[in-house]
Design a protein around this motif. Structure first.
Motif, PDB file in Angstrom:
ATOM      1  N   HIS A  45      82.669   7.705  24.660  1.00 48.93           N
ATOM      2  CA  HIS A  45      81.327   7.958  25.159  1.00 48.93           C
ATOM      3  C   HIS A  45      80.454   8.314  23.925  1.00 48.93           C
ATOM      4  O   HIS A  45      79.183   7.894  23.690  1.00 48.93           O
ATOM      5  N   HIS A  46      81.047   8.581  22.880  1.00 48.06           N
ATOM      6  CA  HIS A  46      80.274   9.011  21.530  1.00 48.06           C
ATOM      7  C   HIS A  46      79.651   7.594  21.048  1.00 48.06           C
ATOM      8  O   HIS A  46      78.714   7.365  20.838  1.00 48.06           O
ATOM      9  N   ILE A  47      80.839   6.762  20.891  1.00 50.59           N
ATOM     10  CA  ILE A  47      80.582   5.271  20.549  1.00 50.59           C
ATOM     11  C   ILE A  47      79.472   4.597  21.218  1.00 50.59           C
ATOM     12  O   ILE A  47      78.593   3.936  20.864  1.00 50.59           O
ATOM     13  N   GLY A 100      86.218  14.247  19.797  1.00 51.83           N
ATOM     14  CA  GLY A 100      84.648  14.158  19.426  1.00 51.83           C
ATOM     15  C   GLY A 100      84.207  12.970  18.947  1.00 51.83           C
ATOM     16  O   GLY A 100      83.037  12.560  18.831  1.00 51.83           O
ATOM     17  N   HIS A 101      85.284  11.908  18.688  1.00 49.90           N
ATOM     18  CA  HIS A 101      85.056  10.498  18.517  1.00 49.90           C
ATOM     19  C   HIS A 101      85.447   9.676  19.627  1.00 49.90           C
ATOM     20  O   HIS A 101      85.912   8.680  19.528  1.00 49.90           O
ATOM     21  N   ASP A 102      85.270  10.288  20.858  1.00 46.75           N
ATOM     22  CA  ASP A 102      85.583   9.290  22.028  1.00 46.75           C
ATOM     23  C   ASP A 102      84.819   8.186  22.225  1.00 46.75           C
ATOM     24  O   ASP A 102      83.731   8.052  21.664  1.00 46.75           O
ATOM     25  N   VAL A 126      82.315   0.196  15.354  1.00 40.53           N
ATOM     26  CA  VAL A 126      83.596   0.261  14.656  1.00 40.53           C
ATOM     27  C   VAL A 126      83.448   1.709  13.862  1.00 40.53           C
ATOM     28  O   VAL A 126      84.458   1.911  12.932  1.00 40.53           O
ATOM     29  N   HIS A 127      82.333   2.276  14.017  1.00 37.90           N
ATOM     30  CA  HIS A 127      81.867   3.337  12.795  1.00 37.90           C
ATOM     31  C   HIS A 127      82.868   4.585  12.603  1.00 37.90           C
ATOM     32  O   HIS A 127      83.179   5.089  11.556  1.00 37.90           O
ATOM     33  N   ASP A 128      83.553   4.789  13.781  1.00 39.40           N
ATOM     34  CA  ASP A 128      84.653   5.966  13.602  1.00 39.40           C
ATOM     35  C   ASP A 128      85.985   5.468  13.392  1.00 39.40           C
ATOM     36  O   ASP A 128      87.149   6.388  13.285  1.00 39.40           O
ATOM     37  N   LEU A 129      86.357   4.146  13.409  1.00 43.42           N
ATOM     38  CA  LEU A 129      87.627   3.719  13.327  1.00 43.42           C
ATOM     39  C   LEU A 129      88.395   3.812  11.943  1.00 43.42           C
ATOM     40  O   LEU A 129      89.829   3.953  11.920  1.00 43.42           O
ATOM     41  N   ALA A 138      71.580   6.605  13.801  1.00 40.87           N
ATOM     42  CA  ALA A 138      72.086   6.577  15.280  1.00 40.87           C
ATOM     43  C   ALA A 138      73.256   7.723  15.421  1.00 40.87           C
ATOM     44  O   ALA A 138      73.494   8.389  16.530  1.00 40.87           O
ATOM     45  N   ASP A 139      74.259   7.705  14.510  1.00 36.43           N
ATOM     46  CA  ASP A 139      75.449   8.845  14.694  1.00 36.43           C
ATOM     47  C   ASP A 139      74.871  10.202  14.521  1.00 36.43           C
ATOM     48  O   ASP A 139      75.369  11.061  15.273  1.00 36.43           O
ATOM     49  N   ARG A 140      73.742  10.474  13.650  1.00 34.14           N
ATOM     50  CA  ARG A 140      73.328  11.658  13.449  1.00 34.14           C
ATOM     51  C   ARG A 140      72.508  12.264  14.619  1.00 34.14           C
ATOM     52  O   ARG A 140      72.579  13.603  15.260  1.00 34.14           O
TER      53      ARG A 140
HETATM   54 NI    NI Z   1      80.294   9.118  14.969  1.00 38.22          NI
END
Ligand code: NI
Ligand code: ADP
Length: 211
Positions: free
Chosen positions: A26-28, A22-24, A55-58, A117-119
């Motif tokens: 395309h999500h980024i 879910g953090h692929d 970088v938010h999910d790294l 943006a993430d939400r």
């Molecule tokens: Ni995210």
């Protein structure tokens, strides 16, 4: 595109291209797009917002071996960013992506933009799709009427061990509209929120054999 942004984009794309959590990638990409739009509307520093979105999910523990190691990787990746902006970006991702108790509050405008943006990517049609993929990967049911919580509780109040895809809307997704930080974020969340409500009404009607 600025050279630093393009180097970081390339790195993150390669790293998350085959990610299935879910953090692929395309999500980024979508979060970066939302962050650009919101940053512009709110007058935020768009470089900081875009890089933080990239970088938010790294440092998420689903991707990195640990949050601390994830953060170190991000620091290395940002070595060409000036110190002030680098520290700001690290602070943003520490405050938005960490789970659990001791997460620092989101304070700067840029942190608010990236969190919004993430939400946004967790709600609306995309949010619905991501929820069912996540639940499927976890082995959760689509729905179980006996465990769906319909009260207006805060996401923190109930982290029950047992969940279903539909339950996730009530425990988290339907609350996100109220948690948006920025005016533009709130505006963009409204339509997506209504779409989820429409989906859930239809879902329950079909479940009950009404439609
Ligand atoms: Ni995210
Ligand atoms: P992010 O870190 O991007 O905010 P999460 O890791 O919390 O997202 O979740 C990834 C996606 O999976 C989101 O769309 C989220 O709503 C969804 N999700 C998270 N937890 C659950 C759950 N228990 N059941 C169904 N979907 C979930």
């Amino acid at each position: 595109m600025n050279e630093i942004v393009s180097t970081i984009t390339h790195y993150v794309k390669q790293k998350l291209e085959n990610e299935g959590s879910g953090h692929d990638w395309h999500h980024i990409e979508r979060v970066v797009r939302h962050a650009e739009v919101i940053a512009k509307a709110e007058g935020a520093n768009d470089f900081v917002c875009i890089v933080a979105a990239l970088v938010h999910d790294l440092a998420d523990d689903k991707i990195a071996p640990s949050e601390a190691e994830g953060l170190k990787e991000v620091e290395r990746l940002l070595e060409d960013v000036n110190r002030e902006e680098r520290e700001h970006i690290i602070e943003i991702i520490s405050s938005i992506s960490f789970k659990g108790g001791n997460r620092p509050p989101v304070t700067t405008l840029e942190a608010q933009v990236v969190q919004d943006a993430d939400r946004l990517d967790a709600i609306g049609a995309i949010g619905i799709a991501r929820t069912f993929v996540y639940a499927g990967a976890k082995g959760d049911l689509i729905h179980d009427p006996s465990i769906t919580i319909r009260d207006n509780m805060t996401p923190e109040t109930y982290r029950s061990g047992q969940s279903t895809a539909i339950n996730h809307f009530y425990e988290k997704l339907l609350h996100l509209k109220e948690l948006m930080n920025t005016t533009k974020g709130k505006e963009l969340a409204q339509h997506r929120h209504e779409f989820m409500e429409h989906f859930l009404n239809q879902f329950h009607d079909e479940w009950a054999g009404r439609k």
